[in-house]
Structures are given as structure tokens and as C-alpha cells.
Design a protein around this motif. Structure first.
Motif, short mmCIF file in Angstrom:
data_model
loop_
_atom_site.label_atom_id
_atom_site.label_comp_id
_atom_site.label_asym_id
_atom_site.label_seq_id
_atom_site.Cartn_x
_atom_site.Cartn_y
_atom_site.Cartn_z
N MET A 39 -0.68 -3.37 1.46
CA MET A 39 0.11 -2.58 0.60
C MET A 39 1.45 -2.36 1.08
O MET A 39 1.82 -2.03 1.96
CB MET A 39 -0.62 -1.00 0.79
CG MET A 39 -2.16 -1.18 0.47
SD MET A 39 -2.70 0.29 0.56
CE MET A 39 -2.61 1.14 2.18
N ASN A 40 2.23 -3.13 0.10
CA ASN A 40 3.82 -3.02 0.21
C ASN A 40 4.33 -2.16 -0.98
O ASN A 40 3.59 -1.75 -1.80
CB ASN A 40 4.37 -4.38 0.08
CG ASN A 40 3.76 -5.38 1.20
OD1 ASN A 40 3.37 -4.96 2.10
ND2 ASN A 40 3.64 -6.47 0.81
N SER A 41 5.62 -1.69 -0.61
CA SER A 41 6.36 -0.98 -1.75
C SER A 41 5.54 0.36 -2.08
O SER A 41 5.40 0.73 -3.22
CB SER A 41 6.69 -1.74 -2.82
OG SER A 41 7.44 -3.06 -2.57
N LEU A 42 5.02 0.88 -1.04
CA LEU A 42 4.17 2.23 -1.25
C LEU A 42 4.88 3.24 -2.06
O LEU A 42 6.33 3.54 -1.60
CB LEU A 42 3.71 2.54 -0.10
CG LEU A 42 2.30 1.55 0.49
CD1 LEU A 42 2.07 2.12 1.95
CD2 LEU A 42 1.08 1.80 -0.36
N LYS A 43 4.34 3.99 -2.90
CA LYS A 43 4.66 5.17 -3.45
C LYS A 43 4.04 6.22 -3.30
O LYS A 43 2.85 6.13 -2.92
CB LYS A 43 4.82 4.80 -5.04
CG LYS A 43 5.20 3.53 -5.57
CD LYS A 43 5.05 3.06 -7.06
CE LYS A 43 5.71 2.03 -7.52
NZ LYS A 43 5.46 1.62 -8.78
N SER A 44 4.63 7.35 -3.68
CA SER A 44 3.90 8.75 -3.34
C SER A 44 2.42 8.78 -4.05
O SER A 44 1.57 9.36 -3.54
CB SER A 44 4.94 9.88 -3.69
OG SER A 44 5.18 9.86 -5.09
N GLU A 45 2.63 8.18 -5.12
CA GLU A 45 1.27 8.24 -6.15
C GLU A 45 0.35 7.22 -5.56
O GLU A 45 -1.00 7.23 -5.92
CB GLU A 45 1.73 7.64 -7.53
CG GLU A 45 2.37 6.48 -7.73
CD GLU A 45 3.86 6.71 -7.89
OE1 GLU A 45 4.48 7.60 -7.18
OE2 GLU A 45 4.31 6.14 -8.77
N ASP A 46 0.50 6.66 -4.65
CA ASP A 46 -0.56 5.69 -3.79
C ASP A 46 -1.35 6.42 -2.78
O ASP A 46 -2.23 5.95 -2.23
CB ASP A 46 -0.10 4.53 -2.97
CG ASP A 46 0.84 3.32 -3.93
OD1 ASP A 46 1.66 2.89 -3.65
OD2 ASP A 46 0.24 3.30 -5.06
N THR A 47 -0.78 7.99 -2.55
CA THR A 47 -1.38 8.55 -1.55
C THR A 47 -2.79 9.05 -1.94
O THR A 47 -3.07 9.50 -3.22
CB THR A 47 -0.61 10.19 -1.41
OG1 THR A 47 0.42 9.68 -0.89
CG2 THR A 47 -1.69 11.08 -0.67
#
Length: 114
Positions: free
Chosen positions: A81-89
Motif C-alpha cells: 500500500m503506497n500513497s496512503l490516505k486518511s480514508e484508507d484507515t
């Protein structure tokens, strides 16, 4: 008894990377996939892969950022998982299909926060 074990979760800042792993080395699954469930939301498919690798599918929200792979020698699947965003939580779950039945891991927490 199938026992899928996930690992690799944790907390990172936005833009960071994590790699999740999942395995039950006693079995060869016909397909495996990653799901996630955020608080208050339904569990959703993130990525799936067939045992031959001929079928790979991603949720639109992770295309270009996440990569699913299967190390047959180690009988382990990964989710890079790269370029993780808050919505990936979310809590990320591994699922394996064996003999027409689905088996789930216990889940691993992924938190993206600055």
C-alpha cells in the motif's frame, strides 16, 4: 482448521506506505483477497488475486496505489500500500477461498494520520 494470519498493519502518515502479509502455510487456496472495514462502514473488497495470478482485481479507490501479490513458495499474499490516505484507515482482513468455502483472518489495523 484454516487459520489465516495477517500482519504488517500499523500507523503511518499520509503519503506513507505499508505492506500487509497473510498466510496459512498448510493450505493452497484457489483465490485470496483483501477486504477492509472502516468504522461505521461495511466491509469492502480492496484487492483479489487468483492462485494462478491470471485474475487480479482492485477497488477503484486503490488502483494505482495498492498492489496485491502472491508468493507461492511462501504461501503468502501481500498487499503493498503506497500513497496512503486518511480514508484508507480501516481494519484490513485477508480472505482465502478453499474447497468452495471462504476463510477469514482476524484483521489488522491500518491507521493513516498526521
Amino acid at each position: 482448521q484454516v487459520r489465516l494470519v495477517e500482519s504488517g498493519g500499523g500507523s503511518v502518515q499520509p503519503g506513507g506506505s505499508l505492506r500487509l502479509s497473510c498466510a496459512d502455510s498448510r493450505y493452497i487456496f484457489s483465490s485470496m483477497s483483501w477486504y477492509r472495514q472502516a468504522p461505521g462502514k461495511e466491509r469492502e473488497l480492496v484487492a483479489a488475486i487468483s492462485s494462478g495470478g491470471g485474475y487480479i482485481n482492485y477497488a477503484d479507490s486503490v488502483k494505482g496505489r495498492f498492489t496485491i501479490s502472491w508468493d507461492k513458495a511462501k504461501k503468502t499474499i501481500y498487499l503493498q500500500m503506497n500513497s496512503l490516505k486518511s480514508e484508507d484507515t480501516a481494519v484490513y482482513y485477508c480472505k482465502g477461498r478453499l474447497g468452495g468455502n471462504d476463510f477469514w483472518g482476524q484483521g489488522t489495523q491500518v491507521t493513516i494520520s498526521s
